[in-house]
Motif scaffolding. Structure first.
Motif, short mmCIF file in Angstrom:
data_model
loop_
_atom_site.label_atom_id
_atom_site.label_comp_id
_atom_site.label_asym_id
_atom_site.label_seq_id
_atom_site.Cartn_x
_atom_site.Cartn_y
_atom_site.Cartn_z
N GLY A 60 5.70 55.95 37.80
CA GLY A 60 6.96 55.56 38.42
C GLY A 60 7.99 56.66 38.31
O GLY A 60 7.76 57.71 37.71
N PRO A 61 9.18 56.43 38.86
CA PRO A 61 10.24 57.44 38.78
C PRO A 61 10.70 57.64 37.35
O PRO A 61 10.71 56.70 36.53
CB PRO A 61 11.35 56.84 39.65
N THR A 62 11.08 58.84 37.03
CA THR A 62 11.56 59.17 35.69
C THR A 62 12.98 58.64 35.49
O THR A 62 13.68 58.33 36.47
CB THR A 62 11.54 60.67 35.48
N PRO A 63 13.44 58.52 34.25
CA PRO A 63 14.83 58.08 34.03
C PRO A 63 15.86 58.96 34.73
O PRO A 63 16.89 58.46 35.20
CB PRO A 63 14.97 58.13 32.51
N ALA A 115 19.80 59.42 39.13
CA ALA A 115 20.27 60.11 40.33
C ALA A 115 20.21 59.20 41.55
O ALA A 115 21.12 59.22 42.40
CB ALA A 115 19.43 61.37 40.56
N ALA A 116 19.16 58.39 41.66
CA ALA A 116 19.04 57.48 42.79
C ALA A 116 20.14 56.43 42.77
O ALA A 116 20.70 56.07 43.81
CB ALA A 116 17.67 56.81 42.79
N ALA A 128 17.29 66.65 40.88
CA ALA A 128 16.34 65.77 40.19
C ALA A 128 15.00 65.70 40.91
O ALA A 128 14.09 65.01 40.44
CB ALA A 128 16.92 64.37 40.05
N GLY A 129 14.86 66.37 42.04
CA GLY A 129 13.61 66.36 42.78
C GLY A 129 13.51 65.28 43.83
O GLY A 129 12.44 65.08 44.40
N LEU A 130 14.62 64.60 44.14
CA LEU A 130 14.62 63.56 45.18
C LEU A 130 15.07 64.19 46.49
O LEU A 130 16.20 63.99 46.95
CB LEU A 130 15.54 62.40 44.77
#
Length: 653
Positions: free
Chosen positions: A133-136, A141-142, A178-180
Motif C-alpha cells: 500500500g501507499p507509504t505514510p 502528501a495525498a 513523494a513520488g505521486l
C-alpha cells in the motif's frame, strides 16, 4: 545584445516557483494579490533575450529571467521595490504567467536502460508478490493535496484566487516529491484550467475543469484510503521506452498542438501490425499571439527520428523504416542515439495495413475509445480516442456550444454494415482561429454529397459527434452507380489524396464535381438541390434522460462554489421529481445528498460559519460527478450503437 521588443505574452513558470513566491507573502499582502495581478496585467511587457521586463510605475520595475521561456527558480523573479523579495509584485507576476508543462526528452542512456516488457513481468505467477500500500509519506502528501483540492472546489472558479491556486500548487509539489506524479500532474492541470476560466480564455471548457477536479479528488481519495492499484495511482515521472527492434511505419496524418505554454505538431503513423505510434515536435512559446503560427510552422520541421530527412507534413503521407526503435506504452517513439530511420514509401488510406483501421464498425471503435478513458493518460494506447470512418456529408447543422460550427454527415457501414445510416455531427479539431480547422469545416459544409474517409477524435455526447482532424479519398463504392453532380475530393498529387485539416487549407478547386453540372455551394441547406438526396437535413435526435439536471449542479459547484447549491425548496423538489419521473432514482438521491452536504455548515455561538475542510461536500460532489461521467459514457455508446431515441429517454443506464 538583443533588441527589446513589446510582447503580449508572459513566460511560463514552474508550479513550485508560484507556490514558493506566494507563500512568502504576508497575510495582508495575500489579500491584495488578486487585485495587484489585475493591475499588473494591464502593464506593457518587453522582452530582451531571456528576460521579460515590466515597468510597475515610474520608480519600480521587475524582471523575469526565463531561459527557454520558462521561469525555473524563485530567484529569477526580481523586483526593484523596497519590499522585495516579499513583495506583491513578484507574486502577481508569477500568478499571471502560464504554468510550465512537463516535457519529456528521452536521452540515449534512458532509452537503452528502459526495461523490456519481459523484464517487468514475473516469469512465474507464483513469484508475483502482492502490491504494498501507499507509504505514510505518500498518504500525508495525498491528504494535503486532497484538502487543497477540496478548498478549490468549495470556493469555485469565482473564489479560487491566486492564494488558493498557490496552495494547490504547493501541495502538488509536495506530492511530486513523494513520488505521486499522477495526482501532482492532475493538480497542475486543475490550476491551469481555473486560470483559463477566470481570465475568460477562448480555450476554456467547463467540462475539462470538471473532469480535472474529478480526477484529482478521485486519485487523492483512493491514495488516502489505500484503495485501488497503488502503482497506477502514483503514475510515473517519465514514460518508459521498450525496445521494438525493426519497425516499418506508414504515415497517417499530422495535427497541430496548441496549449497555453506550448505549440507544435504531432505526427501519427501505423506499423505493419496495425499499432499506432506518434512523433512529436512541441516547444514552449512565450507569446500567445505567435503560438498558432508556431504550431503550423512546426509541420515543416524535420521529424526527429534517426536520419530521416522529411518533415512532419511529408511523414503524414510517406513512411519510415526504423531500426533499433523504442516505443512507450502510449505509442510515443523514442529518438535515442541508437535509433536508425530512413525514408520509405507510404501507403494510401485504402491500402493495407492502413485500410484495416477503417474496417472496424463505428460502435466498436467508440467502445474502445470510452474504455480507454478510464486508463491513466500516460498508459493509454496511442490513438485510442481516434475514430476512422467513411462518411457522406449532408450539410451544416445548428451551431454547437459557444457558436462552434458543426457539420452533419452520414456514416457508412463498417465491416458488417451495422453503422450505415448513422448521422454524425462533425466539429472542428481545435477552436483557435489561427489554425485551419474552422475554414476547412466551413468549406466542407458547402459540399453536400461529398464522400470522405475521415479521422477524428471522439467527442463524448448523447449524440454521435466527432472532432474532425484529417480527411482523405474514400474507396470506390462497390454498389450503386455514381450520381452525376455530386462533389468529390481532388487534392493535388503531392498531398496523396489526404488533407491535414489543422495544418493545410482546402481550396474550392479541391472539391470537384463529377460532370459539368455545378452544385450551388452557397446555400445554407443545400441537400435539397442535390440529385439523389432526400429533401431537407435529418433532424437531430432529442436529448436523452434528464441527467443534465444533476450535471448542471455538478458544474455549478465548480463555477460558483459550495454556497451556490442552496436553491429554494421548490426548486429542489422540482429537480428531484423530474429525475425520479425519468427513472433516475440514483441521480435524484445523489443530488439530494450533494445539496445537503453543501448546506451542512456549522456555526459558532455568534452565528458565524465555522470553517471546515469541505471533505464531506467534496465526497458528495465526487459521487455525483462520477455518476454523471458513467451515465454520459453509456449514453454516448448507445448513440453510436444506433439505439432509438425513445429507448434512451427513460431509466438509468
Amino acid at each position: 545584445m538583443s533588441v527589446a521588443k513589446r510582447t503580449s505574452g508572459w513566460p511560463a513558470v514552474r508550479p513550485e516557483v508560484v507556490a514558493e513566491v506566494v507563500a512568502g507573502l504576508s497575510a495582508r499582502l495575500q489579500k491584495r494579490l488578486d487585485g495587484a495581478a489585475a493591475k499588473l496585467a494591464e502593464r506593457p511587457v518587453t522582452r530582451s533575450g531571456d528576460e521579460w521586463r515590466v515597468e510597475v510605475d515610474e520608480e519600480t520595475a521587475f524582471v523575469l529571467h526565463a531561459p527557454g521561456a520558462v521561469v525555473a527558480d524563485a530567484a529569477d523573479v526580481r523586483c526593484g521595490c523596497l519590499l522585495a523579495p516579499a513583495c506583491v509584485h513578484r507574486a502577481a507576476a508569477v500568478t499571471l504567467c502560464p504554468l510550465a508543462e512537463e516535457t519529456e526528452e528521452v536521452t540515449p542512456t534512458e532509452t537503452a536502460s528502459a526495461p523490456s516488457e519481459e523484464a517487468r513481468e514475473p516469469r512465474d505467477p507464483q513469484e508475483a508478490q502482492p502490491e504494498a500500500g501507499p507509504t505514510p509519506v505518500e498518504v500525508a502528501a495525498a491528504r494535503h493535496l486532497h484538502r487543497a483540492g477540496c478548498a478549490v472546489l468549495a470556493a469555485g472558479v469565482s473564489g479560487a484566487g491566486a492564494v488558493a491556486q498557490a496552495e494547490l500548487l504547493r501541495a502538488a509539489h509536495r506530492a511530486r516529491l513523494a513520488g505521486l506524479y499522477r495526482p501532482a500532474a492532475a493538480a497542475v492541470a486543475v490550476v491551469t484550467r481555473v486560470r483559463a476560466a477566470r481570465s475568460g480564455a477562448p480555450d476554456h471548457r467547463l467540462a475539462d475543469l470538471v473532469a480535472g477536479l474529478r480526477e484529482l479528488l478521485d486519485l487523492t481519495t483512493a491514495l488516502s484510503t489505500g484503495c485501488g492499484p497503488v502503482a497506477e495511482l502514483r503514475g510515473t515521472a517519465r514514460q518508459a521506452y521498450g525496445e521494438e527492434g525493426g519497425l516499418r511505419l506508414y504515415g497517417l496524418f499530422a495535427e497541430p498542438v496548441l496549449t497555453a505554454t506550448h505549440a507544435g505538431v504531432v505526427s501519427w503513423a501505423v506499423d505493419a501490425g496495425g499499432r499506432l505510434s506518434t512523433v512529436a515536435e512541441v516547444m514552449p512559446h512565450g507569446d500567445a499571439g505567435a503560438a498558432a503560427p508556431q504550431a503550423v510552422g512546426a509541420g515543416n520541421r524535420t521529424v526527429r527520428l534517426g536520419e530521416a530527412l522529411l518533415s512532419h507534413r511529408e511523414f503524414s503521407r510517406a513512411g519510415l523504416a526504423v531500426q533499433g526503435a523504442t516505443r512507450s506504452a502510449a505509442g510515443r517513439l523514442g529518438a535515442g542515439a541508437s535509433v536508425r530511420a530512413v525514408r520509405a514509401a507510404g501507403a494510401a488510406w485504402t491500402a493495407e495495413p492502413v485500410a484495416a483501421l477503417w474496417a472496424e464498425p463505428a460502435a466498436a471503435q467508440v467502445a474502445r475509445a470510452l474504455a480507454a478513458e478510464s486508463l491513466p493518460y500516460e498508459g493509454r494506447p496511442a490513438g485510442s480516442d481516434l475514430l476512422f470512418l467513411d462518411v457522406t456529408l449532408l450539410g451544416p447543422a445548428p451551431a454547437g456550444p459557444g457558436g462552434a460550427p458543426r457539420l452533419l454527415a452520414r456514416c457508412e457501414g463498417g465491416a458488417d454494415g451495422a453503422d450505415g445510416g448513422l448521422v454524425v455531427g462533425l466539429c472542428t479539431g481545435h477552436e483557435h482561429p489561427g489554425l485551419a480547422f474552422r475554414a476547412n469545416l466551413a468549406l466542407l459544409a458547402t459540399a453536400p454529397g461529398l464522400r470522405l474517409r475521415v479521422i477524428g477524435r471522439l467527442e463524448r455526447s448523447d449524440r454521435p459527434e466527432l472532432r474532425l482532424l484529417a480527411i482523405g479519398t474514400p474507396p470506390e463504392p462497390s454498389t450503386a452507380p455514381e450520381i452525376p453532380g455530386l462533389p468529390s475530393l481532388a487534392v493535388p498529387a503531392d498531398r496523396a489524396d489526404r488533407v491535414n485539416l489543422g495544418l493545410e487549407r482546402l481550396q474550392t478547386a479541391d472539391l470537384q464535381t463529377t460532370d459539368l453540372q455545378t452544385v450551388d455551394r452557397s446555400t445554407a441547406a443545400p441537400t435539397d438541390a442535390v440529385p439523389g438526396f432526400p429533401a431537407g437535413l435529418p433532424s437531430e435526435a432529442p436529448y436523452g434522460p434528464p441527467v443534465h439536471v444533476l450535471g448542471r449542479r455538478v458544474e455549478q459547484a465548480v463555477t460558483t462554489g459550495r454556497h451556490a447549491l442552496a436553491p429554494s425548496a421548490a426548486t429542489a423538489a422540482a429537480d428531484g421529481s423530474l429525475l425520479r419521473a425519468a427513472g433516475l432514482v440514483t441521480a435524484a438521491e445523489l443530488l439530494d445528498a450533494l445539496r445537503a452536504a453543501a448546506a451542512d455548515r456549522h456555526r459558532d455561538v455568534f452565528g458565524r460559519v465555522v470553517p471546515d475542510d469541505h471533505d464531506a461536500f467534496a465526497g458528495s460532489w465526487l459521487a455525483a460527478a462520477c455518476y454523471t461521467e458513467e451515465l454520459a459514457a453509456a449514453l454516448c455508446a448507445a448513440a453510436w450503437a444506433g439505439e432509438p431515441a425513445p429507448d434512451r429517454h427513460r431509466g438509468e443506464v
